[in-house]
Motif scaffolding. Structure first.
Motif, mmCIF file in Angstrom:
data_model
loop_
_atom_site.group_PDB
_atom_site.id
_atom_site.type_symbol
_atom_site.label_atom_id
_atom_site.label_comp_id
_atom_site.label_asym_id
_atom_site.label_seq_id
_atom_site.Cartn_x
_atom_site.Cartn_y
_atom_site.Cartn_z
ATOM 1 N N PHE A 59 0.756 -1.063 0.108
ATOM 2 C CA PHE A 59 -0.020 -0.109 0.066
ATOM 3 C C PHE A 59 0.838 1.185 -0.091
ATOM 4 C CE2 PHE A 59 -1.932 3.353 2.688
ATOM 5 C CZ PHE A 59 -3.101 3.672 1.998
ATOM 6 N N LEU A 113 0.403 7.392 12.637
ATOM 7 C CA LEU A 113 -0.792 6.486 12.130
ATOM 8 C C LEU A 113 -1.161 5.678 13.332
ATOM 9 C CD1 LEU A 113 0.145 5.487 8.399
ATOM 10 C CD2 LEU A 113 -1.835 6.969 9.405
ATOM 11 N N PHE A 154 -3.425 7.427 15.785
ATOM 12 C CA PHE A 154 -4.720 7.663 15.065
ATOM 13 C C PHE A 154 -5.541 6.767 14.955
ATOM 14 C CE2 PHE A 154 -7.663 8.128 11.747
ATOM 15 C CZ PHE A 154 -8.236 9.270 11.855
ATOM 16 N N ARG A 155 -4.829 5.329 14.627
ATOM 17 C CA ARG A 155 -5.777 4.181 14.697
ATOM 18 C C ARG A 155 -6.331 3.799 16.031
ATOM 19 N NH1 ARG A 155 -4.898 1.104 10.185
ATOM 20 N NH2 ARG A 155 -2.859 1.628 9.130
ATOM 21 N N SER A 200 -11.744 13.391 1.041
ATOM 22 C CA SER A 200 -12.525 11.937 0.610
ATOM 23 C C SER A 200 -13.900 12.222 1.442
ATOM 24 C CB SER A 200 -11.802 10.755 1.197
ATOM 25 O OG SER A 200 -11.239 10.912 2.561
ATOM 26 N N THR A 214 -17.694 12.458 -0.548
ATOM 27 C CA THR A 214 -18.749 11.395 -0.276
ATOM 28 C C THR A 214 -19.887 12.096 0.172
ATOM 29 O OG1 THR A 214 -16.830 9.803 0.339
ATOM 30 C CG2 THR A 214 -18.995 9.520 1.060
ATOM 31 N N SER A 258 -8.321 0.061 -2.751
ATOM 32 C CA SER A 258 -7.187 -0.720 -2.148
ATOM 33 C C SER A 258 -6.019 -1.069 -3.225
ATOM 34 C CB SER A 258 -7.448 -2.209 -1.853
ATOM 35 O OG SER A 258 -8.559 -2.079 -0.670
ATOM 36 N N ARG A 315 -2.480 -1.436 -4.633
ATOM 37 C CA ARG A 315 -1.491 -1.935 -4.114
ATOM 38 C C ARG A 315 -0.196 -1.885 -5.176
ATOM 39 N NH1 ARG A 315 -4.053 -1.221 -0.205
ATOM 40 N NH2 ARG A 315 -5.139 -2.851 0.993
ATOM 41 N N PRO A 345 -15.673 1.212 -0.206
ATOM 42 C CA PRO A 345 -15.170 2.285 -0.264
ATOM 43 C C PRO A 345 -14.188 2.682 0.644
ATOM 44 C CG PRO A 345 -17.765 2.218 0.200
ATOM 45 C CD PRO A 345 -17.091 0.848 0.059
ATOM 46 N N ILE A 385 -9.984 -2.345 2.059
ATOM 47 C CA ILE A 385 -10.051 -3.911 2.658
ATOM 48 C C ILE A 385 -8.556 -4.156 3.215
ATOM 49 C CG2 ILE A 385 -9.595 -5.248 0.678
ATOM 50 C CD1 ILE A 385 -11.960 -6.967 1.395
ATOM 51 N N HIS A 442 -4.898 -2.211 5.470
ATOM 52 C CA HIS A 442 -4.659 -0.642 5.544
ATOM 53 C C HIS A 442 -6.161 -0.154 5.258
ATOM 54 C CE1 HIS A 442 -0.306 -0.478 5.263
ATOM 55 N NE2 HIS A 442 -0.405 -1.660 4.679
ATOM 56 N N CYS A 473 -9.256 2.144 5.721
ATOM 57 C CA CYS A 473 -9.108 3.254 6.237
ATOM 58 C C CYS A 473 -9.523 3.633 7.773
ATOM 59 C CB CYS A 473 -10.386 4.203 5.483
ATOM 60 S SG CYS A 473 -10.462 5.690 6.348
HETATM 61 C C1 HEM Z 1 -15.664 8.974 3.476
HETATM 62 C C2 HEM Z 1 -14.560 9.358 3.749
HETATM 63 C C3 HEM Z 1 -13.365 8.313 3.596
HETATM 64 C C4 HEM Z 1 -13.143 7.371 2.372
HETATM 65 C C5 HEM Z 1 -14.183 6.897 1.500
HETATM 66 C C6 HEM Z 1 -11.584 7.043 2.867
HETATM 67 C C7 HEM Z 1 -11.231 5.971 2.071
HETATM 68 C C8 HEM Z 1 -9.796 5.380 2.240
HETATM 69 C C9 HEM Z 1 -9.395 4.264 1.381
HETATM 70 C C10 HEM Z 1 -10.127 3.570 0.188
HETATM 71 C C11 HEM Z 1 -7.927 4.039 2.153
HETATM 72 C C12 HEM Z 1 -6.925 3.006 1.479
HETATM 73 C C13 HEM Z 1 -7.514 1.553 2.096
HETATM 74 C C14 HEM Z 1 -6.847 0.552 1.316
HETATM 75 O O1 HEM Z 1 -6.012 0.611 0.393
HETATM 76 O O2 HEM Z 1 -7.220 -0.545 1.590
HETATM 77 C C15 HEM Z 1 -7.866 5.103 3.045
HETATM 78 C C16 HEM Z 1 -6.827 5.114 3.910
HETATM 79 C C17 HEM Z 1 -6.466 5.925 4.800
HETATM 80 N N1 HEM Z 1 -7.518 6.679 5.259
HETATM 81 FE FE1 HEM Z 1 -9.369 6.936 4.621
HETATM 82 N N2 HEM Z 1 -11.048 7.662 3.842
HETATM 83 C C18 HEM Z 1 -12.186 8.395 4.320
HETATM 84 C C19 HEM Z 1 -12.013 9.143 5.392
HETATM 85 C C20 HEM Z 1 -10.845 9.423 6.365
HETATM 86 C C21 HEM Z 1 -10.775 10.008 7.529
HETATM 87 C C22 HEM Z 1 -11.742 11.203 8.000
HETATM 88 C C23 HEM Z 1 -9.443 10.065 7.913
HETATM 89 C C24 HEM Z 1 -8.709 10.550 8.960
HETATM 90 C C25 HEM Z 1 -9.189 11.642 9.788
HETATM 91 C C26 HEM Z 1 -8.682 8.954 7.046
HETATM 92 C C27 HEM Z 1 -7.643 8.535 7.070
HETATM 93 C C28 HEM Z 1 -7.007 7.706 6.292
HETATM 94 C C29 HEM Z 1 -5.757 7.127 6.521
HETATM 95 C C30 HEM Z 1 -4.568 7.781 7.551
HETATM 96 C C31 HEM Z 1 -5.349 6.110 5.608
HETATM 97 C C32 HEM Z 1 -4.106 5.270 5.411
HETATM 98 C C33 HEM Z 1 -3.997 4.104 6.154
HETATM 99 C C34 HEM Z 1 -2.722 3.472 6.277
HETATM 100 O O3 HEM Z 1 -1.718 3.801 6.018
HETATM 101 O O4 HEM Z 1 -2.803 1.956 6.494
HETATM 102 N N3 HEM Z 1 -9.483 8.643 6.099
HETATM 103 N N4 HEM Z 1 -9.005 5.732 3.282
#
Ligand code: HEM
Length: 506
Positions: free
Chosen positions: A109, A134, A137-138, A307, A311, A371, A373, A443, A446, A449, A451
């Protein structure tokens, strides 16, 4: 014509442009050859003709991906071209399961994000090589959402009154994407850095602009060879100067908090519960410097704001174009909050609100793929397909969500209460919440990683939807659902679309 062209011949700029053109063509050709995978392609595959496919994918990503899904669902894998590479799409549940399980040292990722957004240069090496923020945050941030919820609700109320305040019986028209983005940026920053910065328009503009800076910067940086990238990033990308301005604004807040920690220790009286406090609890050495803390805040804003805004703009469009949902949503929120008041616990009992947000994401999320990669080394799927090192692999979200195999006969129809009905029928309740993820709801991605911000995103969106139905009547100016723009795999809501708001008639 010749009079115009001849003087350009031998001109230094012409030569420079010709060199850049040849360099980019060779680079693009090499990368496309290296990421060539032996699976069916959507569109032509010739050296030059595949660029026609790339143009089509850029302009009509939805059509291209749907065509791939319809034609090649049997094999469960196909590829689409863009200007610099082929991207492999896995569409069968079996291969998607393998994508989910593949470890980071095989399908990564981080490498995909670094490549797509040129993060090392656009945001800085530290963010990539030390992402201590990270796990914070998680775990901690998500756990603290209940404590922060009164602030979230307060900010939503204040932001809506500032941005959308019709008089008496008046209908006012609101540019939806822009307005929702400001409200979400305020709400998110209330939990990232707190008051008063979260209401400072200049700070919010820098925050929302940062995403654009990074994405635009990445496109420019990508054009250059690695050794020139640091220079290009410094000279060209505005991300660095945005980070400096944000640092200036955050510095007094950080210094005040650091002084309190020095005087009273980490658990000082009235310590704010927000992301900045978490960073100050755990950052070490150089990371405690205001500029580095500011970059962490910006990187979370980057992930959070656009994002969620894209949405939620769609959620508002669905509600405004199907007003029949408002009464039931309103009734649900009123009955739950009358008993319990506005708490996170009360909101979790609003199944219809939860379902409506989830159905909007099922039907039209922020992206068509999910997702992403990148193969760290050559990777082989169980069907024998070899994914060469450096190739992008991803899966489909919305197109898959509309397959009757996963959502039955009504998969292609919008049913705002689809998931609340499932929950009321007792069908595996946990699986049908807005934050639940799986191979039939993608969305948020999965696997490991997926979200980590989805709990916060869903909380904001559900609270904002509840706020809208309780306080306003809404309708589309045009009377119908606005079309979205599909750029590659991005689904961009129509930024010019306006929704009419009126104070709710009791
Ligand atoms: C509707 C809103 C959102 C959508 C659709 C969304 C979608 C996603 C997706 C598709 C990924 C990648 C997952 C993967 O590749 O398997 C992701 C990663 C991530 N999202 Fe979101 N996100 C949203 C809101 C947020 C919010 C509000 C935050 C933080 C406050 C956030 C923080 C992150 C972070 C830090 C990652 C990276 C995770 C990692 O490095 O493992 N996202 N998000």
């Amino acid at each position: 014509m010749l009079d115009f062209v001849l003087p350009l011949y031998g001109h230094p700029w012409t030569t420079a442009l010709a060199v850049v053109f040849v360099y980019l063509s060779v680079k693009g050709y090499v990368r496309r050859r290296m990421t060539w995978v032996d699976v069916p392609a959507v569109g032509p595959t010739g050296i030059l003709t595949s660029y026609l496919g790339a143009i089509r994918y850029f302009r009509k990503g939805d059509e291209v991906l749907q065509e791939g899904y319809d034609k090649y669902s049997k094999g469960g894998i196909f590829k689409v071209p863009d200007f610099s590479k082929w991207t492999v799409i896995v569409s069968s549940s079996e291969l998607l399961e393998e994508l989910r399980k593949a470890p980071d040292d095989q399908l990564s990722f981080e490498d995909a994000m670094n490549d797509m957004l040129q993060l090392e240069w656009a945001m800085g090496r530290e963010i990539i090589h030390n992402n201590y923020h990270l796990p914070l945050f998680r775990t901690h941030f998500t756990r603290d959402l209940g404590v922060m919820y009164p602030d979230i609700i307060d900010e939503i109320g204040a932001a809506f009154s500032d941005r959308i305040s019709p008089q008496a019986d008046e209908w006012i028209s609101v540019k939806t994407l822009d307005t929702m983005q400001t409200i979400i940026a305020r709400c998110a920053n209330r939990t990232f850095v707190g008051l008063p910065l979260c209401r400072d328009q200049a700070f919010l503009d820098l925050n929302t602009g940062y995403a654009v800076d990074v994405v635009a910067g990445a496109e420019a940086i990508r054009l250059f060879p690695n050794f020139l990238k640091p220079l290009v990033a410094r000279l060209y990308t505005p991300a660095e100067s945005t980070a400096k301005k944000v640092t200036q604004m955050l510095r007094p807040v950080i210094e005040e908090r650091l002084a309190q920690i020095k005087d009273e220790g980490k658990s000082y009286v009235n310590k704010p519960v927000d992301f900045l406090s978490l960073l100050l609890d755990y950052a070490e050495g150089q990371e405690r410097e205001p500029e580095n803390l500011a970059k962490r805040v910006l990187s979370i804003s980057f992930a959070a704001i656009s994002s969620t805004s894209m949405t939620f703009a769609q959620v508002v469009f669905f509600l405004a174009s199907m007003p029949e949902y408002a009464a039931q949503l309103r009734e649900e929120v009123e009955s739950v909050t009358a008993e319990e008041g506005w708490t996170q616990e009360a909101l979790s009992k609003c199944y219809k609100i939860d379902s409506f947000v989830k159905e909007c994401q099922r039907f039209r999320g922020a992206g068509l793929t999910s997702s992403m990669r990148m193969a760290v080394n050559d990777y082989t799927f169980s069907n024998g397909t070899v994914i060469p090192k450096g190739t992008f692999v991803t899966t489909l979200s919305v197109i898959r969500h509309k397959d009757p195999r996963f959502y039955g006969e009504t998969a292609k129809e919008f049913d705002g209460f689809r998931f609340s009905k499932m929950r009321e029928n007792g069908e595996s309740i946990g699986q049908h919440q807005a934050v639940s993820i799986g191979t039939d709801f993608l969305p948020y991605g999965i696997g490991r990683h997926a979200c980590p911000g989805r709990f916060f995103a869903a909380l904001m969106m559900k609270s904002m939807l509840a706020h809208i139905v309780l306080n306003y009547d809404i309708k589309m100016v045009s009377g119908k659902m606005p079309e979205s723009h599909y750029l590659n795999s991005w689904c961009i809501p129509d930024a010019s679309a306006e929704v009419m708001f009126r104070k709710r008639r009791k």
